[in-house]
Design a protein around this motif. Sequence first.
Motif, PDB file in Angstrom:
ATOM      1  N   GLU A   7       0.820  -1.208   0.000  1.00  0.00           N
ATOM      2  CA  GLU A   7       0.000   0.000   0.000  1.00  0.00           C
ATOM      3  C   GLU A   7       0.859   1.265   0.000  1.00  0.00           C
ATOM      4  O   GLU A   7       0.533   2.251  -0.670  1.00  0.00           O
ATOM      5  CB  GLU A   7      -0.951  -0.019   1.200  1.00  0.00           C
ATOM      6  CG  GLU A   7      -2.158   0.864   0.997  1.00  0.00           C
ATOM      7  CD  GLU A   7      -3.377   0.428   1.773  1.00  0.00           C
ATOM      8  OE1 GLU A   7      -4.474   0.879   1.417  1.00  0.00           O
ATOM      9  OE2 GLU A   7      -3.262  -0.347   2.739  1.00  0.00           O
ATOM     10  N   LYS A   8       1.953   1.234   0.744  1.00  0.00           N
ATOM     11  CA  LYS A   8       2.842   2.401   0.748  1.00  0.00           C
ATOM     12  C   LYS A   8       3.374   2.679  -0.648  1.00  0.00           C
ATOM     13  O   LYS A   8       3.352   3.816  -1.135  1.00  0.00           O
ATOM     14  CB  LYS A   8       4.025   2.142   1.699  1.00  0.00           C
ATOM     15  CG  LYS A   8       3.818   2.605   3.126  1.00  0.00           C
ATOM     16  CD  LYS A   8       5.091   2.536   3.937  1.00  0.00           C
ATOM     17  CE  LYS A   8       6.054   3.658   3.587  1.00  0.00           C
ATOM     18  NZ  LYS A   8       7.258   3.658   4.443  1.00  0.00           N
ATOM     19  N   TRP A  24      -4.088  -8.022  -3.865  1.00  0.00           N
ATOM     20  CA  TRP A  24      -4.599  -6.654  -3.760  1.00  0.00           C
ATOM     21  C   TRP A  24      -6.074  -6.587  -4.179  1.00  0.00           C
ATOM     22  O   TRP A  24      -6.825  -5.725  -3.705  1.00  0.00           O
ATOM     23  CB  TRP A  24      -3.784  -5.698  -4.640  1.00  0.00           C
ATOM     24  CG  TRP A  24      -3.836  -6.035  -6.098  1.00  0.00           C
ATOM     25  CD1 TRP A  24      -2.962  -6.832  -6.796  1.00  0.00           C
ATOM     26  CD2 TRP A  24      -4.824  -5.614  -7.057  1.00  0.00           C
ATOM     27  NE1 TRP A  24      -3.340  -6.943  -8.123  1.00  0.00           N
ATOM     28  CE2 TRP A  24      -4.474  -6.197  -8.309  1.00  0.00           C
ATOM     29  CE3 TRP A  24      -5.947  -4.801  -6.983  1.00  0.00           C
ATOM     30  CZ2 TRP A  24      -5.212  -5.993  -9.467  1.00  0.00           C
ATOM     31  CZ3 TRP A  24      -6.702  -4.599  -8.137  1.00  0.00           C
ATOM     32  CH2 TRP A  24      -6.318  -5.189  -9.358  1.00  0.00           C
ATOM     33  N   ALA A  25      -6.484  -7.501  -5.072  1.00  0.00           N
ATOM     34  CA  ALA A  25      -7.876  -7.526  -5.521  1.00  0.00           C
ATOM     35  C   ALA A  25      -8.753  -8.319  -4.558  1.00  0.00           C
ATOM     36  O   ALA A  25      -9.903  -7.948  -4.299  1.00  0.00           O
ATOM     37  CB  ALA A  25      -7.964  -8.132  -6.922  1.00  0.00           C
ATOM     38  N   SER A  26      -8.212  -9.398  -4.018  1.00  0.00           N
ATOM     39  CA  SER A  26      -9.029 -10.299  -3.200  1.00  0.00           C
ATOM     40  C   SER A  26      -9.210  -9.829  -1.762  1.00  0.00           C
ATOM     41  O   SER A  26     -10.112 -10.298  -1.074  1.00  0.00           O
ATOM     42  CB  SER A  26      -8.419 -11.704  -3.197  1.00  0.00           C
ATOM     43  OG  SER A  26      -7.148 -11.717  -2.569  1.00  0.00           O
ATOM     44  N   LYS A  27      -8.353  -8.944  -1.313  1.00  0.00           N
ATOM     45  CA  LYS A  27      -8.438  -8.501   0.087  1.00  0.00           C
ATOM     46  C   LYS A  27      -9.315  -7.257   0.192  1.00  0.00           C
ATOM     47  O   LYS A  27      -8.955  -6.178  -0.272  1.00  0.00           O
ATOM     48  CB  LYS A  27      -7.043  -8.222   0.644  1.00  0.00           C
ATOM     49  CG  LYS A  27      -6.984  -7.783   2.096  1.00  0.00           C
ATOM     50  CD  LYS A  27      -7.811  -8.627   3.056  1.00  0.00           C
ATOM     51  CE  LYS A  27      -7.388 -10.060   3.158  1.00  0.00           C
ATOM     52  NZ  LYS A  27      -8.203 -10.803   4.163  1.00  0.00           N
ATOM     53  N   LEU A  28     -10.455  -7.425   0.836  1.00  0.00           N
ATOM     54  CA  LEU A  28     -11.426  -6.344   0.994  1.00  0.00           C
ATOM     55  C   LEU A  28     -10.807  -5.105   1.621  1.00  0.00           C
ATOM     56  O   LEU A  28     -11.166  -3.970   1.278  1.00  0.00           O
ATOM     57  CB  LEU A  28     -12.587  -6.848   1.866  1.00  0.00           C
ATOM     58  CG  LEU A  28     -13.573  -5.812   2.405  1.00  0.00           C
ATOM     59  CD1 LEU A  28     -14.382  -5.211   1.266  1.00  0.00           C
ATOM     60  CD2 LEU A  28     -14.495  -6.432   3.447  1.00  0.00           C
ATOM     61  N   HIS A  29      -9.854  -5.308   2.531  1.00  0.00           N
ATOM     62  CA  HIS A  29      -9.310  -4.187   3.297  1.00  0.00           C
ATOM     63  C   HIS A  29      -8.685  -3.098   2.428  1.00  0.00           C
ATOM     64  O   HIS A  29      -8.692  -1.929   2.798  1.00  0.00           O
ATOM     65  CB  HIS A  29      -8.270  -4.702   4.295  1.00  0.00           C
ATOM     66  CG  HIS A  29      -8.864  -5.578   5.356  1.00  0.00           C
ATOM     67  ND1 HIS A  29      -8.093  -6.303   6.236  1.00  0.00           N
ATOM     68  CD2 HIS A  29     -10.156  -5.853   5.669  1.00  0.00           C
ATOM     69  CE1 HIS A  29      -8.891  -6.988   7.047  1.00  0.00           C
ATOM     70  NE2 HIS A  29     -10.140  -6.733   6.722  1.00  0.00           N
ATOM     71  N   PHE A  30      -8.154  -3.457   1.278  1.00  0.00           N
ATOM     72  CA  PHE A  30      -7.567  -2.449   0.393  1.00  0.00           C
ATOM     73  C   PHE A  30      -8.643  -1.531  -0.195  1.00  0.00           C
ATOM     74  O   PHE A  30      -8.337  -0.430  -0.657  1.00  0.00           O
ATOM     75  CB  PHE A  30      -6.805  -3.105  -0.761  1.00  0.00           C
ATOM     76  CG  PHE A  30      -5.535  -3.808  -0.340  1.00  0.00           C
ATOM     77  CD1 PHE A  30      -4.536  -3.137   0.356  1.00  0.00           C
ATOM     78  CD2 PHE A  30      -5.325  -5.138  -0.649  1.00  0.00           C
ATOM     79  CE1 PHE A  30      -3.370  -3.775   0.732  1.00  0.00           C
ATOM     80  CE2 PHE A  30      -4.165  -5.787  -0.279  1.00  0.00           C
ATOM     81  CZ  PHE A  30      -3.185  -5.111   0.422  1.00  0.00           C
ATOM     82  N   HIS A  31      -9.883  -1.984  -0.205  1.00  0.00           N
ATOM     83  CA  HIS A  31     -10.959  -1.260  -0.884  1.00  0.00           C
ATOM     84  C   HIS A  31     -11.923  -0.580   0.080  1.00  0.00           C
ATOM     85  O   HIS A  31     -12.939  -0.027  -0.336  1.00  0.00           O
ATOM     86  CB  HIS A  31     -11.726  -2.219  -1.801  1.00  0.00           C
ATOM     87  CG  HIS A  31     -10.861  -2.877  -2.831  1.00  0.00           C
ATOM     88  ND1 HIS A  31     -10.766  -2.434  -4.134  1.00  0.00           N
ATOM     89  CD2 HIS A  31     -10.016  -3.930  -2.734  1.00  0.00           C
ATOM     90  CE1 HIS A  31      -9.905  -3.201  -4.798  1.00  0.00           C
ATOM     91  NE2 HIS A  31      -9.442  -4.107  -3.966  1.00  0.00           N
ATOM     92  N   TYR A  46      -5.590  -0.224   6.186  1.00  0.00           N
ATOM     93  CA  TYR A  46      -6.265  -1.205   7.039  1.00  0.00           C
ATOM     94  C   TYR A  46      -5.336  -2.408   7.203  1.00  0.00           C
ATOM     95  O   TYR A  46      -5.663  -3.515   6.800  1.00  0.00           O
ATOM     96  CB  TYR A  46      -7.572  -1.636   6.374  1.00  0.00           C
ATOM     97  CG  TYR A  46      -8.655  -2.170   7.280  1.00  0.00           C
ATOM     98  CD1 TYR A  46      -8.450  -3.316   8.038  1.00  0.00           C
ATOM     99  CD2 TYR A  46      -9.886  -1.548   7.360  1.00  0.00           C
ATOM    100  CE1 TYR A  46      -9.447  -3.823   8.849  1.00  0.00           C
ATOM    101  CE2 TYR A  46     -10.900  -2.043   8.168  1.00  0.00           C
ATOM    102  CZ  TYR A  46     -10.672  -3.183   8.905  1.00  0.00           C
ATOM    103  OH  TYR A  46     -11.678  -3.684   9.710  1.00  0.00           O
ATOM    104  N   ASN A  47      -4.159  -2.196   7.773  1.00  0.00           N
ATOM    105  CA  ASN A  47      -3.192  -3.290   7.903  1.00  0.00           C
ATOM    106  C   ASN A  47      -2.372  -3.190   9.191  1.00  0.00           C
ATOM    107  O   ASN A  47      -2.524  -4.012  10.086  1.00  0.00           O
ATOM    108  CB  ASN A  47      -2.293  -3.375   6.669  1.00  0.00           C
ATOM    109  CG  ASN A  47      -1.824  -2.028   6.161  1.00  0.00           C
ATOM    110  OD1 ASN A  47      -1.137  -1.287   6.860  1.00  0.00           O
ATOM    111  ND2 ASN A  47      -2.203  -1.681   4.923  1.00  0.00           N
TER     112      ASN A  47
END
Length: 597
Positions: free
Chosen positions: A460-461, A501-508, A515-516
């Motif tokens: 994410e960074k 990055w697509a499958s983890k809800l937290h990124f979205h 959210y990590n």
Amino acid sequence: MTQKLQPTWDLDVIFPGQSDSEALRQFVNELSEEIETVTESVNNLEANGFGEDWEHVLKQIELITKKLREMGAFISCLSAQDVTDKQADIYVAKRAQIAAAHSALTKIVDQKLGAVTEANWDLLLEREAIKPLQFILTERRERAREQLSKNEEILIGDLAIDGYHAWNQMYETIVGNMKIDIEEDGKVQQYSVGQAANKLSTPDREQREYVYRRISDAWKANEDLFGQTLNHLAGFRLQTYKHYGWDKVLKEPLAKNRMKEETLNTMWGAIEKHKSLFADYLHQKASLLNLDKLSIFDVNAPIQSKMEKKSYDEGAAFIVEQFRGFSPQMADFAQMAFEKRWIEAEDRAGKRPGGFCTSFPLSEQTRIFMTYSGTPSNIATLAHELGHGYHQYVMNDMNGLNQGYAMNVAETASTFAEMIVADASVKMAATDEEKLTLLEDKVSRSVAFFMNIHARFLFEKQFYEERKQGMVSTERLNELMVEAQKEAYCGSLSEYDPHFWASKLHFHITGVPFYNFPYTFGYLFSQGIYAYAKDYKGDFEAKYTALLRDTGRMTVEELAEKHLQVDLSKPEFWENTIEICKQDVQEFLELAKKVEK
């Protein structure tokens, strides 16, 4: 608990009728009107006016905040229990509209707080009704000084409904409609993403890889859509930061977590220093599975072909029993949650993947969502979510404005509860093989927080730095994800997951940026509390409750200093807590060699 428990929650005691509830419709409409009324009242408030006026306004704000959480929690439950519920989708959109209006009201209040003169501010904080709110009001007053004008802030909030939060809603809609085709016994079955993900815990590696490939294909098929949701969500955030004059993307998440960057850097530095032993664990696990190296889909695989499973009733009884050894009040809370059907745990189609705990501050209840299949991991997850619920439970009698604890300390109570159950499971193992399996499950949690979560943070960074220059292609997103995973896992895996990055809800998620790292903070902070509890000679339950009640009215550094007498900006605390985790790894490695002989 003598009666057979039902693994489905009861929502009708909150609003009868599910998504067709007339009571919910009326509540939502009245809340929207109340926000308008209070907004008008606040606009007419003189910043340096009478203290009585401020007391009245703050009581109104507290009530509206509780109502917003009550409504939001119920809608979250509706959309999670049935992803095909169209009426719930409408409520999700309505919730975003009301949240935007509430956000605008909050910013007006904050700007009024910022306009109070220093002399009047000191007098205001001395009032008996306001004194308990000193921390949160001072925090909001300081935040107001970084805001744009009132009209600009309202405009950002209004545009966020369809230009920001809508991207998260779009993501959840796409995921909710995804179906994974899996062939079983010669027949092709369709599963939701959550159901398919549960099949990754199979001890059959061939089947595990097959399911992983099928899931990966589904994410790849939708990667362009998810690339759009992620890029536009981040783009909105970055544009907002630019107007605030913020250069660092970590400014907002650190502020939301009431945490210094020095503390965050010290935590990750301590983890990186000790990662080699956890890489040894991954290599040893590969050996137990007769592999040269683990693939990403092997990291959470069971090491035994047979896993003892507990029924829902058995899992509940085990959790309550273990909680009681640390806190009778926490055990009583858990028992109440099971018996009053505050938990949605049924394994069925149509549910959203993952798990969560959400609170109803007006009803003074919580609801827990997960899919239970009886594994030790399921039991630990259930304990984790009950820890969240207990955290809210001990704060129910506090002013609602002091109940807004940050995500990093929210993860403390949950992880503490999870740790109690995991530790007890290991100690009660009947054989070396069972103990090894349970130790592996326990150590895997350290790996998740030190490696998986670290990969998310690194990704994410870097993603946000590149997003500042323009849209980031899906190909580059895949590259960034693999690079982050390789670094976080110390190159110890044979294959990584480019579409994580697509499958983890937290990124979205729009509500919480980054959210990590709060998960890792909460994990290690709770390790420190757990060690403290085992050595503490006095009334630990009272000590623990006092810590939880302070989580909404202190920075994390102040919280640790007051209740644990430690300095989080220094490496000693983090080093000591990681050493606790390393003891489990050492025990696992020694036992694994013994079992392999």
